[in-house]
Design an enzyme around this catalytic site. Structure first.
Site, short mmCIF file in Angstrom:
data_model
loop_
_atom_site.label_atom_id
_atom_site.label_comp_id
_atom_site.label_asym_id
_atom_site.label_seq_id
_atom_site.Cartn_x
_atom_site.Cartn_y
_atom_site.Cartn_z
N HIS A 166 0.81 -1.23 0.00
CA HIS A 166 0.00 0.00 0.00
C HIS A 166 0.84 1.27 0.00
O HIS A 166 0.31 2.36 -0.14
CB HIS A 166 -0.93 -0.01 1.22
CG HIS A 166 -2.02 -1.03 1.09
ND1 HIS A 166 -3.29 -0.70 0.68
CD2 HIS A 166 -2.02 -2.37 1.28
CE1 HIS A 166 -4.02 -1.80 0.64
NE2 HIS A 166 -3.28 -2.83 1.00
N ASP A 373 3.42 9.53 -1.26
CA ASP A 373 2.24 8.78 -0.81
C ASP A 373 2.01 7.62 -1.77
O ASP A 373 2.10 7.81 -2.98
CB ASP A 373 1.01 9.70 -0.81
CG ASP A 373 0.08 9.43 0.35
OD1 ASP A 373 0.01 8.27 0.80
OD2 ASP A 373 -0.57 10.37 0.83
C1 GDG Z 1 -2.05 4.12 3.34
C2 GDG Z 1 -1.04 4.74 2.37
C3 GDG Z 1 -2.74 4.52 0.53
C4 GDG Z 1 -8.61 10.00 7.52
N1 GDG Z 1 -8.91 10.84 8.51
C5 GDG Z 1 -10.14 10.50 8.95
C6 GDG Z 1 -10.59 9.43 8.20
N2 GDG Z 1 -9.63 9.14 7.32
C7 GDG Z 1 -9.69 8.08 6.31
C8 GDG Z 1 -9.83 8.67 4.93
C9 GDG Z 1 -9.16 7.62 4.05
C10 GDG Z 1 -8.14 6.99 4.98
O1 GDG Z 1 -8.49 7.32 6.32
C11 GDG Z 1 -6.73 7.52 4.73
O2 GDG Z 1 -6.22 6.97 3.57
P1 GDG Z 1 -4.99 7.61 2.78
O3 GDG Z 1 -4.84 6.82 1.53
O4 GDG Z 1 -5.27 9.03 2.49
O5 GDG Z 1 -3.73 7.54 3.73
P2 GDG Z 1 -2.97 6.44 4.68
O6 GDG Z 1 -3.68 6.27 5.97
O7 GDG Z 1 -1.56 6.93 4.80
O8 GDG Z 1 -3.02 5.04 3.87
C12 GDG Z 1 -1.77 5.48 1.25
C13 GDG Z 1 -3.60 3.77 1.53
O9 GDG Z 1 -2.83 3.16 2.56
C14 GDG Z 1 -4.43 2.67 0.83
O10 GDG Z 1 -3.62 1.81 0.10
O11 GDG Z 1 -3.57 5.29 -0.30
O12 GDG Z 1 -0.85 6.00 0.31
O13 GDG Z 1 -0.15 5.63 3.04
O14 GDG Z 1 -10.08 6.62 3.68
O15 GDG Z 1 -11.17 8.89 4.66
N3 GDG Z 1 -11.80 8.87 8.36
C15 GDG Z 1 -12.59 9.39 9.35
N4 GDG Z 1 -12.18 10.41 10.15
C16 GDG Z 1 -10.97 11.00 9.98
O16 GDG Z 1 -10.63 11.94 10.72
N5 GDG Z 1 -13.81 8.87 9.54
#
Ligand code: GDG
Length: 464
Positions: A166, A373
């Site tokens: 990921h 990312d």
């Molecule tokens: C890793 C990789 C890759 C965030 N804050 C809140 C919240 N979230 C949810 C978002 C989104 C998820 O968490 C975050 O996903 P991201 O992809 O932006 O980032 P990482 O956590 O670093 O994820 C990344 C991912 O894995 C998948 O393969 O894209 O590159 O680093 O879904 O909505 N949800 C709620 N409250 C929050 O304050 N409810």
């Protein structure tokens, strides 16, 4: 019939001590929430850590956790406090995470943590072997479990084993830093299919195989001990319908109305991520400061809502990042704020799904500028949420999502003047242009969902 056995560091639920005893809460994060809808239609088992060190559970509580989780076909891997420290917070998050995100000065390489990483991977392997029948599909996820594919292969030569990374796979010149680089590559090669978010990640991996293990191939397949290993690109999608339709939920509507009342005439700019140094939050704030400095006409007319979700707080770099972000917020608010206007509203906590959706809908601009990312699902969720097509996405070229969201204002997150200029462009962008950009990206997101992502990975695994 063969079933799917998912293996990831965390389970989709986390165990907590509550007044009434042991309780389960939904884990947050892209993987768990994203795959929820897929597994609802395609039931399977899930092996993972329930989020609590095993010393914090008595033996009867442990049994209770096993029984509760079994009702959902989830199967816990219990980690001791030492393994949480050395395997999860240690090797995974202090060596592998910074290295994969090109923070080459951050990694801590410790023999003790490496041993713990091996032990951790062994525990996940044991539980997986216990749950998976020989004709099941095993799908291992992410950087915590790079050795598990090979450990599983040793016990089950004929089993279908897939692995998905990921986070980014770094270039050879960065990856070569890792003292256990060949062991890690060999660990991954136990899989039949190794999946990445982007073409760049796949190429970096193939390059490392060639230069460190002398394994050639066509970049898409390699031969390992007479076995074909497929290297695939599967950009992870989101449940775009869930975000597109969230505006009709009464709780989301209430939050939107509340936000609009609070904002008045001001334009909302959104910054939302886990508090992680890879996300580039201090630089983003600095770019916002530069924007305010050079665009006084926007003073009093914009508010940056900065949500940082607490993450890995036990790791030193995250604690100093928290202080750094809080300081910068204070500086900008002190320098530009007035009695009637606070330039940044800063929330250091996670927000409920309804408020998240309301923020996505109310924000006129989303500033998504990670330094590196794997994908970045926030960018995708923001675009999918633009019901009226109004929001403008500013996105780093170094996020995996940039390969797909090509209608965003793409920026180099290190070029603060460019980010500041993109903010001014976004705020002044004509309605027609916003709509047409969002429509194109939304069409893509509606067709490239998390379900189709899982299906295409599993189709390759079954075919292999
Ligand atoms: C890793 C990789 C890759 C965030 N804050 C809140 C919240 N979230 C949810 C978002 C989104 C998820 O968490 C975050 O996903 P991201 O992809 O932006 O980032 P990482 O956590 O670093 O994820 C990344 C991912 O894995 C998948 O393969 O894209 O590159 O680093 O879904 O909505 N949800 C709620 N409250 C929050 O304050 N409810």
């Amino acid at each position: 019939m063969s079933r799917l056995v998912m293996v990831s560091n965390r389970l989709p639920v986390t165990v907590r001590h509550q007044r009434s005893g042991i309780g389960l809460i939904e884990s947050s994060g892209g993987l768990a929430s994203g795959l929820h809808s897929y597994l609802a239609k395609n039931p399977g088992a899930w092996v993972g850590w329930p989020g609590l060190a095993s010393e914090l559970l008595s033996s009867s509580q442990r049994q209770q956790v096993i029984d509760e989780l079994a009702k959902r076909d989830y199967h816990p891997v219990f980690l001791t406090r030492r393994l949480v420290t050395d395997f999860y917070l240690g090797f995974a998050n202090r060596a592998l995470w910074p290295l994969a995100h090109y923070f080459t000065q951050y990694p801590v390489y410790s023999q003790r943590q490496w041993q713990a990483y091996q032990q951790g991977n062994e525990l996940f392997t044991e539980q997986t072997l216990h749950q998976a029948k020989p004709d099941d599909l095993i799908w291992v996820h992410d950087y915590h479990l790079l050795l598990a594919p090979e450990m599983l292969r040793r016990e089950r030569p004929g089993q279908k084993i897939g692995f998905f990374l990921h986070i980014p796979f770094p270039e050879f010149e960065v990856f070569r830093q890792l003292p256990w680089r060949t062991e890690v590559l060999a660990g991954l090669l136990g899989a039949d299919v190794i999946g990445f978010h982007t073409e760049g990640d796949r190429q970096h991996f193939a390059d490392c195989l060639a230069r460190l293990l002398g394994l050639g191939g066509n970049g898409r397949q390699v031969l390992v001990d007479g076995r074909v290993v497929t290297l695939g690109v599967y950009p992870m999608g989101i449940d775009s319908g869930r975000f597109a339709s969230a505006g009709s939920l009464p709780a989301v509507r209430r939050q939107i109305a509340h936000l609009r009342r609070q904002m008045g005439e001001r334009h909302l700019i959104l910054s939302l991520d886990r508090l992680d140094y890879s996300k580039g939050i201090p630089r983003r704030l600095e770019a916002y400061g530069r924007f305010l400095k050079s665009h006084r006409e926007w003073h009093g007319k914009v508010t940056l809502v900065a949500v940082t979700v607490p993450s890995r707080q036990e790791v030193t770099e995250y604690e100093s990042l928290r202080r750094n972000v809080a300081e910068r917020v204070g500086e900008i608010n002190g320098q530009f704020g007035t009695l009637g206007w606070v330039p940044i509203w800063y929330l250091h906590r996670s927000v409920p799904f309804e408020l998240l959706c309301a923020l996505y809908r109310t924000a006129e601009v989303a500033l998504v500028t990670p330094l590196r990312d794997g994908m970045n699902l926030v960018a995708k969720e923001y675009v999918a949420s633009q019901e009226n097509g109004q929001g403008v996405l500013i996105l780093s070229e170094t996020a995996g999502a940039a390969a797909e969201l090509d209608q965003a204002l793409i920026v180099n997150p290190f070029d603060l003047d460019q980010v500041a200029a993109a903010l001014a462009t976004a705020l002044a962008m004509p309605e027609e242009e916003r709509r047409s950009k969002n429509a194109k990206m939304q069409r893509h997101l509606a067709g490239a969902t998390v379900e189709s992502w899982a299906e295409s990975f599993l189709a390759d695994l079954k075919r292999d």
